[in-house]
Design a protein around this motif. Structure first.
Motif, PDB file in Angstrom:
ATOM      1  N   GLU A   1       1.132 -12.602  -2.105  1.00 50.16           N
ATOM      2  CA  GLU A   1       1.573 -11.774  -0.971  1.00 50.16           C
ATOM      3  C   GLU A   1       0.816 -10.451  -0.939  1.00 50.16           C
ATOM      4  O   GLU A   1       0.420  -9.965   0.119  1.00 50.16           O
ATOM      5  CB  GLU A   1       3.083 -11.534  -1.057  1.00 50.16           C
ATOM      6  N   VAL A   2       0.619  -9.849  -2.108  1.00 45.20           N
ATOM      7  CA  VAL A   2      -0.146  -8.600  -2.186  1.00 45.20           C
ATOM      8  C   VAL A   2      -1.578  -8.822  -1.703  1.00 45.20           C
ATOM      9  O   VAL A   2      -2.136  -8.021  -0.935  1.00 45.20           O
ATOM     10  CB  VAL A   2      -0.132  -8.055  -3.629  1.00 45.20           C
ATOM     11  N   ALA A   3      -2.195  -9.927  -2.145  1.00 47.86           N
ATOM     12  CA  ALA A   3      -3.567 -10.245  -1.730  1.00 47.86           C
ATOM     13  C   ALA A   3      -3.645 -10.480  -0.227  1.00 47.86           C
ATOM     14  O   ALA A   3      -4.615 -10.067   0.432  1.00 47.86           O
ATOM     15  CB  ALA A   3      -4.060 -11.481  -2.483  1.00 47.86           C
ATOM     16  N   LYS A   4      -2.635 -11.113   0.326  1.00 47.95           N
ATOM     17  CA  LYS A   4      -2.601 -11.343   1.768  1.00 47.95           C
ATOM     18  C   LYS A   4      -2.574 -10.009   2.522  1.00 47.95           C
ATOM     19  O   LYS A   4      -3.302  -9.810   3.505  1.00 47.95           O
ATOM     20  CB  LYS A   4      -1.374 -12.194   2.122  1.00 47.95           C
TER      21      LYS A   4
ATOM     22  N   LYS B   1       0.820  -1.218   0.000  1.00 45.41           N
ATOM     23  CA  LYS B   1       0.000   0.000   0.000  1.00 45.41           C
ATOM     24  C   LYS B   1       0.853   1.268   0.000  1.00 45.41           C
ATOM     25  O   LYS B   1       0.429   2.320  -0.501  1.00 45.41           O
ATOM     26  CB  LYS B   1      -0.950   0.006   1.191  1.00 45.41           C
ATOM     27  N   HIS B   2       2.075   1.185   0.534  1.00 45.03           N
ATOM     28  CA  HIS B   2       2.923   2.377   0.606  1.00 45.03           C
ATOM     29  C   HIS B   2       3.475   2.774  -0.753  1.00 45.03           C
ATOM     30  O   HIS B   2       3.971   3.896  -0.913  1.00 45.03           O
ATOM     31  CB  HIS B   2       4.055   2.155   1.605  1.00 45.03           C
ATOM     32  N   LEU B   3       3.420   1.866  -1.741  1.00 42.19           N
ATOM     33  CA  LEU B   3       3.886   2.232  -3.076  1.00 42.19           C
ATOM     34  C   LEU B   3       3.033   3.340  -3.677  1.00 42.19           C
ATOM     35  O   LEU B   3       3.514   4.125  -4.500  1.00 42.19           O
ATOM     36  CB  LEU B   3       3.897   1.010  -4.003  1.00 42.19           C
ATOM     37  N   PHE B   4       1.772   3.429  -3.269  1.00 38.56           N
ATOM     38  CA  PHE B   4       0.889   4.476  -3.794  1.00 38.56           C
ATOM     39  C   PHE B   4       1.208   5.831  -3.170  1.00 38.56           C
ATOM     40  O   PHE B   4       0.845   6.871  -3.710  1.00 38.56           O
ATOM     41  CB  PHE B   4      -0.571   4.085  -3.555  1.00 38.56           C
ATOM     42  N   GLU B   5       1.879   5.804  -2.041  1.00 35.32           N
ATOM     43  CA  GLU B   5       2.365   7.032  -1.429  1.00 35.32           C
ATOM     44  C   GLU B   5       3.717   7.414  -2.014  1.00 35.32           C
ATOM     45  O   GLU B   5       4.034   8.584  -2.171  1.00 35.32           O
ATOM     46  CB  GLU B   5       2.483   6.805   0.086  1.00 35.32           C
ATOM     47  N   TRP B   6       4.499   6.405  -2.360  1.00 31.87           N
ATOM     48  CA  TRP B   6       5.845   6.624  -2.905  1.00 31.87           C
ATOM     49  C   TRP B   6       5.784   7.176  -4.335  1.00 31.87           C
ATOM     50  O   TRP B   6       6.479   8.130  -4.675  1.00 31.87           O
ATOM     51  CB  TRP B   6       6.600   5.298  -2.882  1.00 31.87           C
ATOM     52  N   PHE B   7       4.960   6.533  -5.175  1.00 32.47           N
ATOM     53  CA  PHE B   7       4.837   6.949  -6.577  1.00 32.47           C
ATOM     54  C   PHE B   7       3.557   7.753  -6.777  1.00 32.47           C
ATOM     55  O   PHE B   7       2.504   7.370  -6.272  1.00 32.47           O
ATOM     56  CB  PHE B   7       4.772   5.728  -7.507  1.00 32.47           C
ATOM     57  N   GLU B   8       3.635   8.799  -7.534  1.00 40.08           N
ATOM     58  CA  GLU B   8       2.441   9.572  -7.872  1.00 40.08           C
ATOM     59  C   GLU B   8       1.736   8.915  -9.053  1.00 40.08           C
ATOM     60  O   GLU B   8       2.349   8.625 -10.076  1.00 40.08           O
ATOM     61  CB  GLU B   8       2.825  11.010  -8.233  1.00 40.08           C
ATOM     62  N   ASP B   9       0.458   8.674  -8.904  1.00 41.62           N
ATOM     63  CA  ASP B   9      -0.399   8.189  -9.998  1.00 41.62           C
ATOM     64  C   ASP B   9       0.036   6.834 -10.574  1.00 41.62           C
ATOM     65  O   ASP B   9      -0.176   6.577 -11.759  1.00 41.62           O
ATOM     66  CB  ASP B   9      -0.454   9.230 -11.135  1.00 41.62           C
TER      67      ASP B   9
END
Length: 459
Positions: free
Chosen positions: A345-348, A173-181
């Motif tokens: 892993e992402v689904a978990k 979930k933190h990848l959406f904070e790290w990368f814009e859009d």
């Protein structure tokens, strides 16, 4: 390479601030694999505070003591002193630190290679700094060395720390904070090859992800091409043995006996090596959820290593020689299949987040895979006290309503084999995209795809 904004680590910063607010000597360990962001965390914490900060190097301890002498001189505005021991240096620091003072020794593991220095730091911690107002922060990339020094009962430094911050990688979930859009699909691909390690994320833009993977892994001059081998050589005295074990797991050997046979080792020795890789967060040992079993299996926990050993290691010499064609063909042919296991892993993590936000039919207390003989269920979430179970299949595919219905009906049949008689059971599906989700949900099935990930993260 772009340095991104500081992401997550809120709890760690709160812990450091709480310890900073204490009176008296405080010792804090910051651990975690290389590139995880230990130095960045402490630098964020140090902003606006009085601190002596030194980054040690892989050189003789006298060289690093000289670096500490220079940092002492700069902090106190005096010519660099010429202390000949760390004890003398800290004796001076303690004499000057009536108010709170932080001393940050980064890459402290380079000193732990010298047993006489390790013993000297016992005296520094127990005697020289004991009555001071110093907050001593030690960080180390060599997790094995730090564990032997602070968590081994026979070590002079055993049990001395007030707190240990073990930094994990960033969650999906933190990848959406790290990368814009970034799109959810591209986020899955980035996560599947970086495992959320901040230094690796800096090498990606998050747009043409497969092109970025080719550039970062299959170019002999690229950082991520060499990184896995360098990490093993840095951490272990026998890197070749660990390399062979990880190679075996990448080839689908998951049980101790299978792995031992591949590596030409005794099973009892193999188990010891595997436990060390588990301690370092490279591997994980799994037992089937909802079923008693003594012998588990080993799988990759670190997805960077999983990808590297699957696609780079078999072609390392060819790539290094400037002939990556075979590796690239394998990547283009098999990457989508690899994403299937990474997506589990992402689904978990997605289900854990739903559980935390109370968006499931019940709160589960355990989650994991289930298997028995030739049958397997990707995720089983359990509340043993309430006797409730959620069975979930994970598919990295675009599914029609008909395909999704078939998967869910087969899941219901497989769930009967788990043997949770008398339990309340629910069934779910996580996929890249599912047509007709609402209609399937009306049948009382739980169905999610990447759009639901996006909604959950944005809320």
């Amino acid at each position: 390479m772009r340095i991104r904004k500081f992401v997550n680590r809120k709890k760690e910063l709160e812990t450091l601030e709480r310890l900073y607010g204490r009176d008296g000597f405080t010792l804090v360990l910051v651990t975690g694999r290389r590139r995880i962001g230990k130095s960045r965390l402490v630098r964020e914490f140090l902003k606006g505070k009085k601190a002596i900060s030194v980054q040690f190097e892989k050189r003789l301890w006298e060289y690093n003591l000289n670096k500490l002498n220079k940092a002492i001189g700069e902090h106190f505005g005096i010519p660099a002193p010429n202390f000949s021991t760390f004890s003398d240096a800290f004796r001076f620091i303690a004499s000057q630190s009536r108010r709170r003072l932080i001393v940050f020794l980064d890459e402290f593991s380079y000193l732990l290679r010298y047993s006489e220095v390790e013993a000297e730091f016992q005296s520094i911690v127990d005697e020289i700094l004991a009555e001071s107002n110093v907050m001593l922060i030690l960080s180390a990339s060599s997790v094995g060395l730090l564990k032997r020094s602070f968590f081994d009962y026979s070590s002079p430094l055993y049990g001395r720390s007030d707190a240990t911050l073990n930094l994990p990688p960033l969650s999906f979930k933190h990848l959406f904070e790290w990368f814009e859009d970034i799109s959810p699909e591209n986020a899955v691909k980035v996560y599947a090859v970086t495992s959320g390690v901040p230094r690796y994320l800096e090498l990606f833009e998050g747009r043409d992800v497969e092109g970025e993977i080719r550039a970062n892994f299959f170019d002999p001059n690229s950082f991520l091409f060499h990184e896995a081998k360098e990490l093993l050589e840095e951490e272990f005295r026998e890197p070749e043995t660990y390399y062979t074990l990880l190679e075996a797991i990448a080839k689908g050997k998951t049980r101790v006996n299978e792995i031992a046979q591949h590596a030409f080792l005794e099973p009892k020795n193999t188990a010891r090596y595997l436990r060390i890789l588990e301690d370092l967060g490279i591997l994980k040992r799994e037992l089937p959820a909802g079923r008693k079993a003594k012998r588990g299996i080993y799988r990759f926990k670190d997805l960077y290593f999983a990808f590297w050993f699957r696609f780079v290691a078999p072609y390392f010499e060819e790539i290094e020689s400037g002939f990556p064609e075979g590796a690239l063909e394998e990547f283009e042919r098999e990457f989508n299949h690899y994403l299937g296991s990474a997506f589990e892993e992402v689904a978990k993590q997605f289900l854990i987040e739903l559980n935390r936000k109370e968006k499931l039919p019940f709160r589960f207390t355990k989650i994991g895979r289930w298997w028995h003989r030739d049958k397997e269920i990707d995720l089983v979430a359990l509340n043993e006290r309430e006797k409730k179970a959620l069975f979930v299949e994970v598919k990295w595919k675009n599914l029609s309503k008909r395909e999704a219905r078939g998967i869910l009906r087969e899941l219901e049949r497989k769930a009967e084999l788990v043997g949770l008689d008398g339990w309340e059971k629910r069934y779910g599906l996580v996929a890249k995209k599912v047509e007709g989700k609402d209609e399937l949900r009306e049948v009382d099935w739980l169905v999610w795809d990447l759009r639901d990930f996006e909604r959950l993260i944005s809320n």
